[in-house]
Design an enzyme around this catalytic site. Structure first.
Site, PDB file in Angstrom:
ATOM      1  N   LEU A  43     -12.663 -17.461-119.406  1.00 28.64           N
ATOM      2  CA  LEU A  43     -13.823 -17.983-120.133  1.00 28.64           C
ATOM      3  C   LEU A  43     -15.126 -17.488-119.514  1.00 28.64           C
ATOM      4  CD1 LEU A  43     -12.191 -21.496-120.184  1.00 28.64           C
ATOM      5  CD2 LEU A  43     -12.457 -20.042-122.199  1.00 28.64           C
TER       6      LEU A  43
ATOM      7  N   LYS B 267     -14.921 -13.105-104.982  1.00 28.91           N
ATOM      8  CA  LYS B 267     -15.469 -12.350-106.111  1.00 28.91           C
ATOM      9  C   LYS B 267     -17.002 -12.344-106.078  1.00 28.91           C
ATOM     10  CE  LYS B 267     -16.191 -11.024-110.483  1.00 28.91           C
ATOM     11  NZ  LYS B 267     -15.722 -11.234-111.822  1.00 28.91           N
TER      12      LYS B 267
ATOM     13  N   LYS C 138     -25.424 -13.111-114.088  1.00 35.61           N
ATOM     14  CA  LYS C 138     -24.689 -14.378-113.998  1.00 35.61           C
ATOM     15  C   LYS C 138     -24.024 -14.535-112.623  1.00 35.61           C
ATOM     16  CE  LYS C 138     -20.248 -15.957-114.946  1.00 35.61           C
ATOM     17  NZ  LYS C 138     -18.937 -15.696-115.529  1.00 35.61           N
TER      18      LYS C 138
END
Length: 306
Positions: free
Chosen positions: A73, A179, A254
């Protein structure tokens, strides 16, 4: 323990897949190629058309039928909705279900989901990916996994169908941490490479020659030798194709936002990470949102009124 063995025995029971976007679709396709039946759902039902798999109305419906579910998502609010919303996974999740979230979100949200899942007798792991759409199609993704180590093997079985590298990072949230840290360094390195290349070009150096020198010298980095931001220096990278494809500036902004909030929460100074965040955010508002993040080279040249 019983839950573990029955799940691995039934390795061909359907796997739930929630979120069939640019990444989710090729990932689900690779599960199918490996003989796993998939059942899916997406907020945009039309995105399920590409795969000929049974489509459920809601995440709760998927949870009723599958005891292994992968979610892919866009961001934290989507993850909260899909897991804990009124039609969320946790409304109907079966005891012993393995929940793997490959979204890139705040590690704090991953921890929150793990606690909520545990209350329902399910197991949650964060498994964000590195590699982008191309790697997703070719099953060459890298998965960074956080969660209970005893459950890692069960997750690994599915993840190896979709990726070339699966790395166990530690408790829930550590996959996200790995990450986010990588992408912060990637962003800083790309801006540095773009500035350097631009300065060298201004000083009269041929860009291909400059790249060659950097790549045999101590300044060499992934952005200079594998993903050079200057058009014409390298084949097969977004800079050679008007910055189409690749890893979008919006996504980089983001991820840097996540780096910023985790740094704030842990009182960690990230002066260059913060600056990189601002630069990519400005780029998003100046028409670079959907271009690859290496377009920071073009952005810098525009900034100086070129």
């Amino acid at each position: 323990e019983a839950g573990l063995s029955t799940r691995s025995m039934a390795s061909k029971t359907p796997v739930g897949f929630i979120g069939l976007g640019n990444m989710g679709t090729p990932m689900a396709r690779n599960l199918l190629k490996n003989g796993y039946p998939v059942i899916a759902t997406d907020v945009f039902p039309e995105s399920c058309k590409e795969l000929s798999v049974p489509v459920m109305d809601t995440p709760a419906d998927v949870a009723e039928k599958a005891d292994r579910i992968i979610t892919m998502l866009p961001s934290s609010p989507n993850v909260l909705e899909v897991y804990t919303g009124p039609n969320g996974i946790l409304k109907k999740v079966k005891k012993g279900t393995l929940l793997i979230d490959s979204s890139t979100i705040d590690p704090a949200v991953s921890k929150e989901m793990a606690i909520a899942a545990e209350k329902m007798g399910a197991v949650f792991m964060d498994a964000p990916v590195s590699g982008g759409v191309g790697a997703a199609s070719m099953a060459k993704l890298t998965f960074m996994v956080g969660g209970v180590e005893e459950e890692y093997h069960a997750a690994q079985e599915l993840l190896t169908c979709m990726g070339a590298n699966v790395v166990y990072c530690g408790q829930v949230g550590t996959g996200q941490a790995a990450k986010i840290c990588n992408n912060m360094l990637l962003a800083i390195g790309m801006i540095g490479t773009a500035e350097t290349m631009n300065l060298g070009i201004r000083l009269g150096l041929d860009p291909k020659l400059l790249a060659k020198i950097l790549n045999m010298s101590s300044g060499r980095c992934w952005s200079s030798d594998t993903y050079n931001p200057v058009p014409g220096v390298m084949e097969g990278v977004p800079s050679g194709n008007n910055y189409q494809g690749g890893f979008g500036t919006t996504l980089m902004a983001k991820d840097l936002g996540l780096a910023q909030s985790t740094a704030t929460n842990t009182k960690t100074p990230i002066p260059l990470g913060s600056l990189a965040h601002q630069i990519f955010r400005v780029m998003c508002s100046r028409g670079y949102a959907n271009k690859d993040f290496s377009s920071v080279f073009q952005f810098l040249r525009e900034e100086e009124g070129q």
